[in-house]
Write an enzyme that holds these catalytic residues in place. Sequence first.
Site, PDB file in Angstrom:
ATOM      1  N   ASP A   3       0.833  -1.204   0.000  1.00 49.38           N
ATOM      2  CA  ASP A   3       0.000   0.000   0.000  1.00 49.38           C
ATOM      3  C   ASP A   3       0.868   1.254   0.000  1.00 49.38           C
ATOM      4  OD1 ASP A   3      -2.433   1.763   0.587  1.00 49.38           O
ATOM      5  OD2 ASP A   3      -3.285  -0.251   0.722  1.00 49.38           O
ATOM      6  N   SER A  13     -10.767  -0.173  -3.108  1.00 49.64           N
ATOM      7  CA  SER A  13      -9.673  -0.280  -2.141  1.00 49.64           C
ATOM      8  C   SER A  13     -10.131  -0.924  -0.844  1.00 49.64           C
ATOM      9  CB  SER A  13      -9.109   1.109  -1.814  1.00 49.64           C
ATOM     10  OG  SER A  13      -8.297   1.583  -2.846  1.00 49.64           O
ATOM     11  N   HIS A  20      -3.846   5.573   3.520  1.00 50.35           N
ATOM     12  CA  HIS A  20      -4.629   4.570   2.782  1.00 50.35           C
ATOM     13  C   HIS A  20      -4.374   3.157   3.305  1.00 50.35           C
ATOM     14  CE1 HIS A  20      -5.792   2.084  -0.780  1.00 50.35           C
ATOM     15  NE2 HIS A  20      -6.746   2.994  -0.880  1.00 50.35           N
TER      16      HIS A  20
END
Length: 547
Positions: free
Chosen positions: A184, A402, A224
């Site tokens: 990520d 995601s 994220h």
Amino acid sequence: MERNRWLVGLLVLSMWLVGARPIQAQRLGQYLLLFRDKANTPFTTGQPTQFLSARSVARRQRQGLPITSRDLPVTPAYVQGLRQAGARVLYTSRWLNAALVEANSALLPTLLALPYVQGLETGRVLNNVNARQNASVDAQQRTQKFSETIPSYGQADFQLRQLGVDQMHAQGFRGEGMLVGILDAGFLRANQVPFLQNLFAEQRIVATYDFADREADVYDDDTHGLNVLSVMAGELPNQFYGPAFKASYVLLRTEVAATENPVEEAYWLLGAEYADSVGVDVLNSSLGYTTFDNPADNHTYADLTGTRTLVSRAATWAGEAGIVVVNSAGNEGNSAWRYIGAPADSPSILSIGAIDRTEQLAGFSSIGPTPNGRLKPDLVALGVGTVLGSPNGTIVSGNGTSFSSPLVAALATGFWQANPRLTAAQVRESLRLSGSQASSPNPFYGYGIPSFNRATAIARSHYGADAPAVSVYPNPVSGLDPLNVFWSETDPGQEATIRVTDLTGRLVYQERLLSGQSFSVPFMERGLYLLTMTTNTKSRTVKYLRL
């Protein structure tokens, strides 16, 4: 402390992190140099623990997967030669047989002229170092407050029950003993937020590494990855849970959120190799690549065959190494692009689209098929209002594939824990066939919403004591998807002759393969075929349909 020494040793063996001579700063670029071979390497496939962890070797052995020359580290003398020529060697790649180097563009012809250098991956610079930005995008701007509270699982109740995670947990499978890797953009404050504190208190963060900044700290960049990790591993009693909240994790930063350069595909490859080397079982990547800051680097739809882009090849290699790789399909459904990105096009991974709470496809969810007719995405999960954790410690919600991807990756983790005799390919296929639309898959939903109970029933019927002697999957098969063969009467990895004939007896394909290995039959017309597997003592035949 012993664990840290082992991890450092593994990094030294597999990645060669240190550089060499200083280079003129004004013309620096990063290049992926391909080597011609692995001649005179001191490593051998017969001694894999020299470059792979015991856990990694054991994962392959359980699945009958051999250690091959692709797994061998690059020849150390070649790395030394690059340094002596003036390049700074950042990393090496076992699977690609390459080195990621930083060098002055004027030095590039000298490097390419070395006798053991074959050429450049992509044929150009992967990253202009001088133009690189160090800014980070705060993913929290993509989330919103979510106030609904449900007993037990709390706010995550819907997204877990939709996949049958409640049944998985009721049977005692929460990820214990499983190792999960996440690629990520960063895991900002993951080591501080309350919903992940048990991961750290119980020492279930096994390893971390930042390939972009070349350091172990992954907690100082983008949020994220924190969001993704929370979806999988969050744990707050009566407030929030992830499906695999008792698994162990490897956190790897391979994405630079502020820019989009081809070097990030190289980082993805390196991260997948690292995950393989430490022995991960499941790998989640909520990342995708289609366009870049330099339009000359952009992929086209025609590139999404699963074999052309570097990141898709890397994902396929990870799948072939016995890892269950799960990747987001992409958020381009409302754009002119529309289609999945790379590596979601890989045939050896599960690509996940997004739905809302009414089970309708999210408008942004990227669709298939691939240009060579492969059905993608494979599955879908909640990606609209997915409940997740934020870097300030609160529980929020966010939209995107995601977040549907880590839900399925965590489901796969518990499912494989419950069915440890399965291979990675069998895990993928069981989850596909458990989908709510398995009888009529399409390029929007794939096989639909997976289910733990349905996947378990399918695994038992396909691969358990009552399974047929020979099975092929997927069946029916579409496009150029590979066929996987399982023969319960043979040992995993036993060699057999594969013969494919049509109903007239015409031979279409023949090859010597290992039981459990996948293969693709080229140029097949639609219709029914017979597949025969033969060893020195046995022969079995099964039918399958080509759509």
